[in-house]
Design a protein around this motif. Structure first.
Motif, PDB file in Angstrom:
ATOM      1  N   ALA A 142       8.623  10.353  -6.293  1.00  0.00           N
ATOM      2  CA  ALA A 142       8.984  10.761  -4.919  1.00  0.00           C
ATOM      3  C   ALA A 142       7.891  10.250  -3.999  1.00  0.00           C
ATOM      4  N   PHE A 143       8.264   9.520  -2.971  1.00  0.00           N
ATOM      5  CA  PHE A 143       7.291   8.940  -2.028  1.00  0.00           C
ATOM      6  C   PHE A 143       6.620  10.044  -1.219  1.00  0.00           C
TER       7      PHE A 143
ATOM      8  N   VAL B 197      12.751   6.850  -9.565  1.00  0.00           N
ATOM      9  CA  VAL B 197      13.220   8.122  -9.006  1.00  0.00           C
ATOM     10  C   VAL B 197      13.805   8.996 -10.107  1.00  0.00           C
ATOM     11  N   SER B 198      14.552   8.399 -11.023  1.00  0.00           N
ATOM     12  CA  SER B 198      15.139   9.175 -12.127  1.00  0.00           C
ATOM     13  C   SER B 198      14.062   9.753 -13.045  1.00  0.00           C
ATOM     14  N   GLU B 199      12.881   9.123 -13.020  1.00  0.00           N
ATOM     15  CA  GLU B 199      11.766   9.590 -13.842  1.00  0.00           C
ATOM     16  C   GLU B 199      10.840  10.555 -13.098  1.00  0.00           C
ATOM     17  N   GLY B 200      11.233  10.867 -11.820  1.00  0.00           N
ATOM     18  CA  GLY B 200      10.460  11.853 -11.068  1.00  0.00           C
ATOM     19  C   GLY B 200       9.663  11.315  -9.891  1.00  0.00           C
TER      20      GLY B 200
ATOM     21  N   TRP C 250       0.835  -1.203   0.000  1.00  0.00           N
ATOM     22  CA  TRP C 250       0.000   0.000   0.000  1.00  0.00           C
ATOM     23  C   TRP C 250       0.871   1.255   0.000  1.00  0.00           C
ATOM     24  N   ASN C 251       2.150   1.077   0.253  1.00  0.00           N
ATOM     25  CA  ASN C 251       3.111   2.179   0.167  1.00  0.00           C
ATOM     26  C   ASN C 251       3.970   2.089  -1.092  1.00  0.00           C
ATOM     27  N   TRP C 252       4.211   0.882  -1.588  1.00  0.00           N
ATOM     28  CA  TRP C 252       5.067   0.708  -2.757  1.00  0.00           C
ATOM     29  C   TRP C 252       4.434   1.293  -4.022  1.00  0.00           C
ATOM     30  N   PRO C 253       5.234   1.830  -4.927  1.00  0.00           N
ATOM     31  CA  PRO C 253       4.707   2.107  -6.267  1.00  0.00           C
ATOM     32  C   PRO C 253       4.382   0.772  -6.937  1.00  0.00           C
TER      33      PRO C 253
END
Length: 435
Positions: A433-434, A428-431, A389-392
């Motif tokens: 952010a948690f 992350v390189s694609e933008g 539920w937190n993971w992309p």
């Protein structure tokens, strides 16, 4: 924030929503609702549930009776296809007024702008248990409110199988091996699992990571997603390898890869497996069927790592109710009234009673007294929110595929962890952010 109770979830399946008559008290209170300006159809899109929600249809019928001119249409999508089907529906411009989501999909749709914030629009939120309410809170805003009860994936135990073979409840991993050797001679599996369904494999990792992280699985997940840790850290790799050991030692056999949930339930209910890590929503289904070969008990995973570690199990609210941002005006007012009807104390009492739910999400409601569920209520301080539920979603897919392959002996914990970290680095390189 650590989201624990001091209970995901929807299960997979194709059963339709079932109805049940509401108590006179509930129906009379629903009939006293204020009139709404909107007249027409409200469309609800929900994950499929198995067993079906026995209270939902009755609550909706009472809402429709209280608001003449409004009808509610509910469409269910299977969990493994939910995102694709909902995305297609939204792209086609089909109306969606309310979503019944799991926490992972709520995060997806809150972050991508699909949902509208509900702050100040859903009445007094103190009726909800704080941890249940927190599931719908992202980046300081309330995007959804909890529905139903906290439930999770403990281990079902067939005491009849153990007792017949003179075996005790396991307290260590080695105890599972003793049980395996005894039952193998009888043609009985140690664990069954719906291994064909890739969606359910991560609950094993959530369970072992609770132990290898020293009961900091939520905190460690946030650290990893914010760059303060890595999926390749030792506690993650150890948790994966612990699960894969169940496959290597044939506590989980390769035959589970041909099973879906109904097949796994049938295997457990026929006495052909002693243990079954499964959602507690199936407890009542098994009890109602009264299988002669089963004496059902529940337990948490034994301590697999030694030391002062508490056994935990993964879970969350049965659903989170959310409203798309595009719903506006009188239509939105009607949708919010439906949300209120589904999340009232009276409705929550019906939901828990008719579904034999575990810990109600409304603090004023009493939980089930079915012995196995009552036992889980006592164990509910060991329940931790599903990590995915937190993971992309891309990370979730890595774990789903990797764990299935690892239990089959086709990969290692280190390899799955490396792929997960590489996937996070790319995001992350694609933008990404948690929040």
């Amino acid at each position: 924030m650590t989201m624990r109770i001091t209970r995901r979830s929807y299960l997979l399946g194709s059963a339709a929503l079932a109805g049940a008559a509401l108590t006179p008290t509930f129906a009379s209170r629903a009939a006293a609702a204020d009139p709404l300006a909107y007249k027409g159809e409200l469309t609800v899109v929900s994950l499929q549930r198995n067993p079906p929600d026995q209270a939902y249809k009755g609550i909706v019928s009472a809402f429709e009776a209280a608001h003449p001119g409004i009808t509610v249409k509910t469409t269910e999508y299977p969990s493994e296809r939910f995102v694709a089907l909902l995305t297609a529906s939204l792209a086609a411009g089909e109306p969606v007024d309310m979503l019944m989501l799991n926490g992972q999909d709520l995060r997806r749709y809150a972050v991508d702008g699909t949902l509208g914030a509900l702050d100040g629009l859903v009445g007094d939120t103190s009726r909800f248990a704080p941890a249940a309410l927190e599931t719908g809170r992202i980046d300081g805003k309330q995007w959804g409110v909890p529905y139903g009860w906290y439930g999770g994936f403990p281990i079902f135990v067939n005491k009849a199988v153990l007792d017949k073979n003179g075996l005790s409840m396991p307290a260590t991993y080695d105890d599972f091996l003793v049980i395996r050797d005894k039952l193998k001679a009888e043609g009985i599996k140690t664990f069954t699992h719906p291994g064909k369904n890739i969606y359910l494999w991560p609950v094993w990792f959530f369970t072992t990571f609770g132990q290898t992280s020293k009961n900091r699985s939520i905190e460690r997940t946030v650290e990893i997603l914010t760059g303060k840790g890595k999926f390749t850290d030792p506690d993650v790799v150890e948790a994966l390898d612990l699960v894969f050991r169940f496959g290597k030692d044939e506590l989980i056999t390769r035959s589970v890869f041909s099973l879906d949930t109904p097949n796994a339930v049938a295997e457990f209910s026929s006495g052909r497996a002693a243990f079954f890590m499964q959602h507690d929503g199936l407890i009542q289904q098994i009890l109602t069927a009264k299988p002669a070969a089963v004496d059902l008990d529940v337990m948490l995973m034994p301590n697999l790592v030694g030391g002062d570690v508490k056994s935990q199990f993964p879970g969350g609210p049965a659903a989170v109710l959310a409203v798309p941002a595009k719903v506006e005006g009188d239509r939105k007012a009607a949708t919010l009234a439906l949300v209120a009807a589904l999340t009232s104390d009276e409705a929550n009492a019906e939901i828990v009673k008719l579904n034999n739910g575990t810990v109600p999400v409304n603090t004023a409601v009493k939980g089930s007294d079915v012995p196995q569920i009552a036992k889980l209520i006592k164990l509910s301080d060991g329940l931790v929110t599903y990590l995915d539920w937190n993971w992309p979603p891309e990370i979730t897919r890595v774990f789903q595929e990797g764990m299935q392959a690892g239990v089959a002996g086709q990969t290692t914990g280190a390899a799955v962890a490396e792929k997960a970290q590489a996937t996070l680095g790319r995001l992350v390189s694609e933008g990404y952010a948690f929040k």
